[in-house]
Design an enzyme around this catalytic site. Structure first.
Site, PDB file in Angstrom:
ATOM      1  N   HIS A  72     -65.627  15.113 -22.060  1.00 45.98           N
ATOM      2  CA  HIS A  72     -66.477  14.889 -20.886  1.00 45.98           C
ATOM      3  C   HIS A  72     -66.300  13.472 -20.351  1.00 45.98           C
ATOM      4  O   HIS A  72     -67.177  12.931 -19.690  1.00 45.98           O
ATOM      5  CB  HIS A  72     -67.929  15.182 -21.254  1.00 45.98           C
ATOM      6  CG  HIS A  72     -68.087  16.587 -21.725  1.00 45.98           C
ATOM      7  ND1 HIS A  72     -68.439  17.624 -20.888  1.00 45.98           N
ATOM      8  CD2 HIS A  72     -67.849  17.151 -22.943  1.00 45.98           C
ATOM      9  CE1 HIS A  72     -68.447  18.751 -21.574  1.00 45.98           C
ATOM     10  NE2 HIS A  72     -68.086  18.488 -22.821  1.00 45.98           N
ATOM     11  N   LYS A  74     -55.051 -18.365 -30.402  1.00 39.39           N
ATOM     12  CA  LYS A  74     -55.729 -19.000 -31.541  1.00 39.39           C
ATOM     13  C   LYS A  74     -55.565 -20.508 -31.455  1.00 39.39           C
ATOM     14  O   LYS A  74     -56.514 -21.268 -31.664  1.00 39.39           O
ATOM     15  CB  LYS A  74     -55.088 -18.542 -32.859  1.00 39.39           C
ATOM     16  CG  LYS A  74     -55.598 -17.267 -33.434  1.00 39.39           C
ATOM     17  CD  LYS A  74     -55.056 -17.133 -34.856  1.00 39.39           C
ATOM     18  CE  LYS A  74     -55.192 -15.730 -35.371  1.00 39.39           C
ATOM     19  NZ  LYS A  74     -54.565 -15.535 -36.669  1.00 39.39           N
ATOM     20  N   GLU A  95     -50.975  -3.977 -32.807  1.00 43.82           N
ATOM     21  CA  GLU A  95     -50.568  -5.299 -33.283  1.00 43.82           C
ATOM     22  C   GLU A  95     -49.222  -5.236 -34.001  1.00 43.82           C
ATOM     23  O   GLU A  95     -48.506  -6.222 -34.104  1.00 43.82           O
ATOM     24  CB  GLU A  95     -51.650  -5.887 -34.208  1.00 43.82           C
ATOM     25  CG  GLU A  95     -51.718  -7.400 -34.143  1.00 43.82           C
ATOM     26  CD  GLU A  95     -52.950  -7.991 -34.800  1.00 43.82           C
ATOM     27  OE1 GLU A  95     -53.460  -8.995 -34.291  1.00 43.82           O
ATOM     28  OE2 GLU A  95     -53.411  -7.475 -35.831  1.00 43.82           O
TER      29      GLU A  95
HETATM   30  O1  PA5 Z   1     -53.746  -7.378 -38.836  1.00 45.72           O
HETATM   31  C1  PA5 Z   1     -53.785  -8.587 -38.853  1.00 45.72           C
HETATM   32  O2  PA5 Z   1     -52.976  -9.291 -39.483  1.00 45.72           O
HETATM   33  C2  PA5 Z   1     -54.878  -9.321 -38.107  1.00 45.72           C
HETATM   34  O3  PA5 Z   1     -55.603  -8.444 -37.296  1.00 45.72           O
HETATM   35  C3  PA5 Z   1     -55.811  -9.990 -39.077  1.00 45.72           C
HETATM   36  O4  PA5 Z   1     -56.395  -9.020 -39.915  1.00 45.72           O
HETATM   37  C4  PA5 Z   1     -56.906 -10.770 -38.351  1.00 45.72           C
HETATM   38  O5  PA5 Z   1     -56.322 -11.675 -37.461  1.00 45.72           O
HETATM   39  C5  PA5 Z   1     -57.761 -11.515 -39.350  1.00 45.72           C
HETATM   40  O6  PA5 Z   1     -56.954 -12.355 -40.113  1.00 45.72           O
HETATM   41  P1  PA5 Z   1     -57.412 -12.893 -41.495  1.00 45.72           P
HETATM   42  O7  PA5 Z   1     -57.559 -11.751 -42.412  1.00 45.72           O
HETATM   43  O8  PA5 Z   1     -56.331 -13.837 -41.916  1.00 45.72           O
HETATM   44  O9  PA5 Z   1     -58.722 -13.608 -41.277  1.00 45.72           O
END
Ligand code: PA5
Length: 468
Positions: free
Chosen positions: A323, A437, A296
């Site tokens: 494996h 989203k 990410e």
């Molecule tokens: O790393 C990130 O920013 C995302 O993976 C968030 O952790 C995830 O989308 C959850 O978001 P939030 O903590 O705002 O609910």
């Protein structure tokens, strides 16, 4: 503490097609620029995770709340902690439970857990899982930790609403509030609003710490402390690696070295897939945590509309995946680096009995130990990969304890921001997940999603010609 990286097997000529001395030397210059960029970003206040090891006030929020929870006894005693969260709000707590608590923690009885609660993490909205957990939980003895930085993530908020109603029905409105703790932005978002309006305890995720960099905030520290993990040791370990990753000289910067090795392998040698493969059951979920962090943070456009950059992270577990995935690593496309994690002191070892002396293909195992076998298998796999010209490195830690786990997490977080600077992307944002989203909001009827609704309606409709 000792965390070391041995990257001999990444380098040419030992590894044909590996990184050359000349590339490494010139990457050191490029790294100095990346380092300058990271220092500037930190000064500008965007890399809040770097300050977490020193944030006593934030740590105090965690220890203070845990003290209050531990004081709840009798009918009020907390035996089950349930984290509601997703992505960066869930993977850290999962990795900390697996690495720092006894194996199968939730299957141990109270005495086996030393009187500390179980930890469940609900990181998806599949009703099958939630229903099964609620059927087993005693609401009287449960504590729900609702984690969301934004305070508005659909999955987490939907879980929260289900749990809130379930609690209110079973322990009443005040009882429900007492069994909720919210972990969110100090000012913004729906969760903070609820906390303020209803007097529900809320712990902070600093505004400048994003989800996947938040494991050393109450996101990770609270669930860990509730299970009895030494959170001071986690922070100390992180601080130590931060110091070892602060130099602008590549040779003196352990996180920088990891970042440069992966970046060079990807951009100059076509090694686009980065495998993290701990040889340690306690560290198995660390690979998932790393995968999200690396994916990410680094997979994105440098400028709008370009083809995008970023390696593909991939988790594996030694020796189990010898494996399964190792065949691909050995003979599949030459597009991978493998990073092993080795644990020098594996703890209590088990001797393999000297049975079947008359069967040579079993007898050789007798008298050796399982930890020894695990280590030999790692070395053998690394050697075999090297022999086939497949680049690999080994991160070694002395033992799996809070100090080393804190250090390992800081190492990988800092490597991620250095890699972001090398790739020329902002590791802190995730614009690529927004459209999905917004489509979800539109389909579920959120009132402010009109534009996404229109975009959704423009998508091709299912075509019967393309249905099998
Ligand atoms: O790393 C990130 O920013 C995302 O993976 C968030 O952790 C995830 O989308 C959850 O978001 P939030 O903590 O705002 O609910």
């Amino acid at each position: 503490m000792a965390i070391r990286i041995d990257f001999t097997n990444m380098m040419a000529p030992g590894i044909p097609g590996g990184i050359t001395e000349a590339e490494w030397a010139s990457a050191a210059e490029k790294f100095a620029d990346a380092h300058m960029h990271v220092v500037a970003e930190h000064s500008a206040g965007t890399l809040g995770f770097l300050d977490l090891p020193d944030d006593q006030a934030l740590h105090g929020q965690v220890t203070g709340f845990v003290k209050e929870v531990r004081a709840r006894t009798g009918a009020d005693r907390v035996t089950d902690v349930v984290v509601l969260g997703i992505g960066g709000s869930a993977l850290g707590p999962i990795a900390l439970r697996t690495s720092l608590r006894a194996p199968k923690w939730n299957e141990l009885d109270d005495a086996g857990r030393g009187g500390w609660p179980k930890l469940h993490v609900l990181d998806n909205v599949d009703p099958v899982t939630i229903e099964a957990l609620l059927a087993r939980l005693d609401p009287q003895h449960a504590l729900f930790v609702v984690i969301s930085k934004s305070g508005g993530t659909a999955e987490t908020m939907a879980q929260y609403m289900i749990i809130r109603q379930w609690l209110e029905h079973s322990v009443g409105p005040e009882g429900a509030k007492r069994r909720l703790v919210l972990v969110t932005d100090p000012q913004k978002g729906a969760l903070r609003k609820i906390a303020k309006a209803e007097g529900i305890t809320a712990l902070d995720i600093p505004a400048n710490v994003g989800g996947r960099f938040s494991v050393l905030t109450p996101v990770g520290l609270l669930p860990a402390a509730l299970m009895g993990v030494d959170t001071s040791a986690l922070l100390d370990g992180a601080a130590e690696v931060r110091t070892r990753s602060a130099s602008k000289e590549l040779a003196k910067n352990i996180a920088g070295a990891y970042a440069v090795l992966q970046w060079l392998s990807d951009t100059a040698h076509g090694r686009h897939i980065h495998v993290l493969m701990p040889y340690s059951d306690p560290l198995r979920d660390m690979a998932d945590w790393f995968v999200q962090l690396w994916a990410e943070s680094l997979g994105k456009h440098r400028v709008p509309g370009d083809d995008g950059v970023g390696p593909t992270p991939f988790g594996a577990l030694g020796a189990t995946d010898q494996h399964s995935k190792v065949q691909l690593f050995m003979e599949g496309p030459m597009d991978k680096t493998i990073s092993f994690i080795a644990v020098e002191e594996g703890g209590k070892d088990i001797e393999i009995p000297r049975l079947h002396a008359d069967i040579p293909e079993l007898a050789y195992l007798g008298g050796h130990h399982l930890g020894e076998l695990l280590d030999v298998e790692r070395r053998a796999t690394a050697g075999a990969l090297a022999r086939r010209g497949r680049p690999n490195l080994t991160i070694s830690i002395d033992r799996v304890d809070a100090h080393h786990v804190g250090g390992l997490m800081m190492l990988l977080e800092m490597a991620t921001v250095y890699a972001g600077a090398l790739y020329g992307v902002d590791p802190m944002n995730q614009p690529g997940v927004e459209l999905g989203k917004n489509f979800t909001y539109a389909i579920m009827g959120r009132p402010d999603a009109e534009q996404a609704r229109q975009e959704w309606n423009l998508l091709p409709k299912p075509d019967p010609r393309y249905s099998a």
